[in-house]
Design a protein around this motif. Structure first.
Motif, mmCIF file in Angstrom:
data_model
loop_
_atom_site.group_PDB
_atom_site.id
_atom_site.type_symbol
_atom_site.label_atom_id
_atom_site.label_comp_id
_atom_site.label_asym_id
_atom_site.label_seq_id
_atom_site.Cartn_x
_atom_site.Cartn_y
_atom_site.Cartn_z
ATOM 1 N N GLN A 260 0.754 -1.268 -0.176
ATOM 2 C CA GLN A 260 0.030 -0.099 -0.021
ATOM 3 C C GLN A 260 0.855 1.330 0.043
ATOM 4 O O GLN A 260 1.946 1.354 0.867
ATOM 5 N N GLU A 261 0.478 2.126 -0.605
ATOM 6 C CA GLU A 261 1.261 3.612 -0.905
ATOM 7 C C GLU A 261 1.558 3.818 0.411
ATOM 8 O O GLU A 261 2.382 4.852 0.598
ATOM 9 N N SER A 262 0.309 3.989 1.164
ATOM 10 C CA SER A 262 0.232 4.687 2.614
ATOM 11 C C SER A 262 1.254 4.228 3.599
ATOM 12 O O SER A 262 1.464 4.904 4.544
ATOM 13 N N ALA A 263 1.877 2.849 3.250
ATOM 14 C CA ALA A 263 2.986 2.419 4.084
ATOM 15 C C ALA A 263 4.241 2.108 3.305
ATOM 16 O O ALA A 263 4.931 1.305 3.890
ATOM 17 N N VAL A 264 4.524 3.021 2.448
ATOM 18 C CA VAL A 264 5.755 2.837 1.664
ATOM 19 C C VAL A 264 6.710 3.787 1.788
ATOM 20 O O VAL A 264 6.178 4.935 1.703
ATOM 21 N N VAL A 265 7.970 3.479 2.154
ATOM 22 C CA VAL A 265 9.107 4.578 2.182
ATOM 23 C C VAL A 265 9.997 4.257 0.900
ATOM 24 O O VAL A 265 10.236 3.121 0.862
ATOM 25 N N ILE A 266 10.507 5.227 0.277
ATOM 26 C CA ILE A 266 11.380 5.220 -0.803
ATOM 27 C C ILE A 266 12.678 5.941 -0.515
ATOM 28 O O ILE A 266 12.822 6.925 0.068
ATOM 29 N N LEU A 267 13.790 5.172 -0.594
ATOM 30 C CA LEU A 267 15.124 5.747 -0.796
ATOM 31 C C LEU A 267 15.711 5.752 -1.868
ATOM 32 O O LEU A 267 15.882 4.641 -2.566
ATOM 33 N N ASP A 268 15.901 6.904 -2.397
ATOM 34 C CA ASP A 268 16.560 7.183 -3.929
ATOM 35 C C ASP A 268 17.300 8.361 -3.841
ATOM 36 O O ASP A 268 16.942 9.236 -3.057
ATOM 37 N N ASP A 269 18.326 8.349 -4.603
ATOM 38 C CA ASP A 269 19.096 9.641 -4.881
ATOM 39 C C ASP A 269 18.509 10.591 -5.711
ATOM 40 O O ASP A 269 19.204 11.709 -6.182
ATOM 41 N N THR A 270 17.596 10.101 -6.919
ATOM 42 C CA THR A 270 17.183 10.895 -7.912
ATOM 43 C C THR A 270 15.431 11.369 -7.610
ATOM 44 O O THR A 270 14.756 10.213 -8.012
#
Length: 450
Positions: A260-270
């Motif tokens: 679910q998008e409400s529970a997703v964390v993203i780590l990215d440099d871009t």
């Protein structure tokens, strides 16, 4: 990957499709041969055919005893229409539930789970809802991790500079990658350096998150990097997504992440790779170990490898962001008062971020081009996202003047009024580190007059 058994706990769903899909995907599809896949498809079709015959036979036997006022044929037709399969997913052109050959491909492709797998939106929603409940029960969220410049840095061997040639004699063995950080991947003609602290980061993050790899590299590269990062397949399993799996060119999206998008964390440099999901994103400071990486982004300075240096294990980017992830996880599960299923990690990210420069009032001097709308500049927006108040005019409530020139009128005012006079990098550092940085480390050099 098993959509159920690879989760922290097994799904409680008794749905036929989910059960079958889990059985099919328990084997590692990324390592299976084409011949195995064809055998699986033939076995699948055979099994489905048998099941349809058995079900039809059972239906006829059942209906024969209940047709006193209606013909058996009419009742069978009605029963078939009533029980018509909705085709929630498919392998190639065959429904994964009923085995029927489908006229056209539809749905979202999940090739990283199993080659040829497509799922319809309703089934994706059902799987996400089921897995979400399981994860929340075990106090976990989802974490989507970029590879290049976030967890590691890679370069082609032909791009090594003369000052980097020494690295070839210092590379670690591929026989036990868990003990190394610098690897020669000869069959891909490349060298990869893992970011300092990455193994501790993955271990501790896995206790709070179900993790995905998501890279703009191709699938072969993604799988090879996953082997270096997770040789025991304890963190990612088959949750390795490459550009070959995406639904939009040059973009990353959560539509192919079963969370679910409400529970997703993203780590990215871009940041621009996630145009639809910026609220889920924690922007990482880029890891430039190799010279080719510096040149790729227009830096003329020496790389870490050329300087024979590296990021700090204890104070580097991954160690810092792990603290942020722990704070986000703690706030999501322990500090919010409303119902657990209604919580949204995106709101938590905003709340945590707005505390970084809370109480700071910033005026910019000679940072933006002439006649530029200050409020549209990325530094203005960044400062506000970090909780600062930005203004154009000076007043006694201003705490910081951001400038590159000590000689401007506003800069001189800051010195006279004993306010902080800092370079723009002070805001950028706070944004990457999610923590207000000491102003003295970013003070404008009095001799600088740009």
């Amino acid at each position: 990957m098993s959509l159920v058994t690879d989760s922290p706990v097994n799904s409680s769903s008794s749905d036929d499709f989910a059960a079958f899909l889990d059985d099919e995907l328990d084997s590692d599809s990324s390592n299976s041969s084409l011949e195995d896949e064809n055998d699986n498809d033939n076995d699948l079709e055979s099994e489905r055919t048998k099941r349809r015959k058995v079900e039809k036979s059972e239906n006829i036997e059942e209906l024969q005893g209940s047709t006193s006022h209606t013909s058996l044929e009419q009742t069978i037709d009605t029963s078939i229409k009533k029980d018509e399969c909705t085709h929630p997913g498919s392998f190639g052109d065959m429904c994964i539930l009923c085995g029927q050959r489908l006229a056209a491909e539809s749905g979202v492709t999940f090739g990283y789970i199993h080659k040829g797998l497509r799922l319809q939106n309703d089934e994706i929603d059902r799987l996400r809802n089921t897995d979400m409940k399981n994860l929340l029960r075990h106090k976990k969220l989802y974490l989507v991790l970029d590879l290049d410049h976030t967890l590691l840095n890679s370069t082609q061997l032909i791009h090594l500079t003369s000052e980097e040639e020494y690295l070839k004699s210092q590379s670690d063995s591929l026989q036990d990658v868990s003990k190394g950080s610098l690897f020669m991947v000869n069959f891909m003609h490349m060298m990869t350096k893992l970011r300092p602290f990455v193994r501790t980061f993955l271990k501790e993050a896995s206790e709070m998150f179900e993790m995905y790899i998501y890279t703009m590299g191709d699938r072969a590269y993604a799988l090879e990097m996953a082997k270096l990062l997770d040789p025991q397949r304890e963190y990612f399993s088959s949750r390795v997504i490459s550009r070959d799996d995406g639904t939009q060119k040059h973009q990353k999206g959560l539509d192919i992440v079963l969370g679910q998008e409400s529970a997703v964390v993203i780590l990215d440099d871009t940041e621009n790779a996630w145009t639809k999901h910026k609220e889920n994103l924690i922007l990482m400071e880029r890891y430039h170990f190799f010279a080719s990486s510096c040149h790729q982004f227009g830096f003329n300075c020496k790389s870490l490898s050329e300087l024979k240096s590296d990021e700090s294990e204890t104070d580097g980017a991954l160690a810092t962001v792990l603290k942020v992830l722990k704070q986000i996880h703690n706030m999501f599960f322990d500090e919010l008062e409303y119902n657990l299923v209604d919580r949204d990690v995106r709101q938590v990210l905003k709340t945590v971020k707005k505390d970084v420069l809370k109480g700071c009032k910033i005026v910019f001097s000679h940072v933006f081009p002439t006649k530029y709308q200050a409020k549209n500049h990325h530094l203005w927006k960044m400062a506000e996202q970090l909780g600062a108040t930005c203004a154009i005019e000076l007043d006694p409530s201003v705490t910081h003047v951001v400038s590159t020139d000590v000689g401007t009128e506003k800069s001189r005012w800051a010195i006279k009024q004993n306010k902080f006079l800092v370079e723009p990098r002070w805001i950028e550092a706070a944004n990457y580190l999610w923590q207000k940085q000491p102003e003295e480390n970013f003070s404008v050099n009095p001799s600088k007059n740009q």
